[in-house]
Each structure stands twice: as structure tokens, then as C-alpha cells.
Design a protein around this motif. Structure first.
Motif, mmCIF file in Angstrom:
data_model
loop_
_atom_site.group_PDB
_atom_site.id
_atom_site.type_symbol
_atom_site.label_atom_id
_atom_site.label_comp_id
_atom_site.label_asym_id
_atom_site.label_seq_id
_atom_site.Cartn_x
_atom_site.Cartn_y
_atom_site.Cartn_z
ATOM 1 N N ASP A 123 0.483 -0.635 0.158
ATOM 2 C CA ASP A 123 -0.028 0.202 0.006
ATOM 3 C C ASP A 123 0.846 1.454 -0.151
ATOM 4 O O ASP A 123 0.354 2.056 -0.842
ATOM 5 C CB ASP A 123 -0.948 0.399 0.994
ATOM 6 N N LEU A 147 2.358 2.110 -3.829
ATOM 7 C CA LEU A 147 0.837 3.186 -4.330
ATOM 8 C C LEU A 147 0.794 4.270 -3.845
ATOM 9 O O LEU A 147 0.377 5.164 -4.504
ATOM 10 C CB LEU A 147 -0.629 2.104 -4.351
ATOM 11 N N ASN A 193 -3.677 0.173 -11.092
ATOM 12 C CA ASN A 193 -4.540 -0.446 -9.088
ATOM 13 C C ASN A 193 -4.960 0.946 -8.763
ATOM 14 O O ASN A 193 -5.264 0.849 -7.576
ATOM 15 C CB ASN A 193 -3.090 -0.690 -8.332
ATOM 16 N N ALA A 229 -7.748 0.395 -6.266
ATOM 17 C CA ALA A 229 -6.990 0.162 -4.710
ATOM 18 C C ALA A 229 -6.158 1.727 -4.565
ATOM 19 O O ALA A 229 -6.311 2.364 -3.537
ATOM 20 C CB ALA A 229 -5.393 -0.622 -4.498
#
Length: 198
Positions: free
Chosen positions: A53, A56, A130, A133
Motif C-alpha cells: 500500500d 502505491l 491499481n 486500490a
């Protein structure tokens, strides 16, 4: 023969290169930073980001504009309203990994100063792949910021208490004339206007 646990490299000893992100998925100042697939509820302060995470989030911030490492720390702090502050020992290894993956390119600053990180086309494509997310993470960060920001800053609390005390003392001195009441109301209205415009 058991010799105890091997010593891990300390996350603050420079910009270590790691074979993969699990190397630096460790407890960092009370926050468990685990790779994808591990729980995030944690104990105590809890886990704020899994390491995947965090990759990202960092990519998203760099996609918005090229940033130095310390700017990423400040950027994350701002997004979560100060609820979490990642240490350099978490940020820099993640940047190194992103460079290794080809998602981020770094260039030395003037005079060999702090390195500026830019997103690459590969990094942008990974970010877009992504996107759900990323959006979920940004929403979670904003929510953490709202929750953490529910408490006013210390100087604001002091001023609020000061105002309440001044009102109690003044009103406790006896009835107000219309002129005095108008003056107090005007002072309160001016304070309210100043707060709205801040």
C-alpha cells in the motif's frame, strides 16, 4: 545450538537495497508494515500501511509532482492530518524498491544534493492498473485525517478556554447595559468572522 534471532539491518542506516519488500516489512516505531496479504488492524497504534500500500501511496504522490524523500514524508503527514508520520527508514527503502522496479526514476539535486524522484511511464501504468486500490487508500487517509483533525490545535483550545473564561468573568460582574451587550456581541461576531476566514 540456538543462537537467538539474527540481527536485522536497522532501517535508519542509510538507503539499503533490499532483494524484495519483505526485507523492510518490519515493525517501524510501533507500526507493523507488512506486505500484501497480512492483517492491518494491528495492536496499539495499529498498522497504517501494508508495504505494498505504501508503494502505491508514494507513487501517487510522485505522480502528482516530482518530490524529494522528505517531501513524501510531509505529503503523507498532510494527507492523514498528522495521524501518522512515516520515518525515513520506511520511505527510502520503498523508493529504492520503486527505482529497482522501474516505476520511479531519481535524479541528483544541484551540487549532488537531495535526489528528486519522478514517476516513469511504467510507474504511471502500474498506478492506473491499481487505481481502485489507490482511491481506497486515499479515502482511508482522508478519513484518518478527519478523525485525527477532530481535536483542535493546542493554541485553538487555549483561545477557546480563554474566551469562555472572559465571558464568565464579565457576565458575572452584573447586568449589562445595552451598549455593553452590543460591544460584546460585536466582539464575538468579529471573532466568528475571523475564524471562518482563517
Amino acid at each position: 545450538m540456538h543462537h537467538g534471532h539474527p540481527h536485522h539491518r536497522h532501517p535508519h542506516h542509510g538507503h539499503h537495497r533490499h532483494g524484495h519488500d519483505r526485507r523492510f516489512a518490519r515493525r517501524e516505531h510501533g507500526l507493523d508494515l507488512h506486505p500484501f496479504g497480512h492483517g492491518r488492524h494491528g495492536r496499539g497504534g495499529g498498522r497504517f500501511f501494508a508495504s505494498g500500500d505504501l508503494r502505491l501511496v508514494i507513487l501517487q504522490l510522485i505522480a502528482e509532482k516530482p518530490r524529494h524523500g522528505y517531501e513524501l514524508i510531509k505529503g503523507i503527514e498532510e494527507r492523514v492530518g498528522g495521524a501518522y508520520s512515516p520515518s525515513p527508514g520506511v520511505i527510502y527503502p520503498t523508493l529504492t524498491l520503486l527505482e529497482d522496479l522501474g516505476h520511479v526514476a531519481a535524479e541528483a539535486g544541484e551540487g549532488g544534493g537531495k535526489r528528486l524522484h519522478r514517476i516513469t511511464e511504467e510507474g504511471r501504468a502500474f498506478l492506473e492498473a491499481n487505481r481502485p486500490a489507490v482511491e481506497a487508500l486515499l479515502a482511508r487517509m482522508a478519513e484518518a485525517g478527519r478523525r485525527h483533525g477532530g481535536e483542535p490545535a493546542p493554541q485553538v483550545l487555549r483561545a477557546m478556554e480563554n474566551l469562555k473564561m472572559a465571558l464568565r468573568l464579565r457576565l458575572g460582574r452584573g447586568p449589562l447595559t445595552e451598549e455593553q451587550a452590543n460591544a460584546i456581541a460585536a466582539a464575538l461576531d468579529a471573532a466568528a468572522t475571523g475564524v471562518e476566514r482563517a
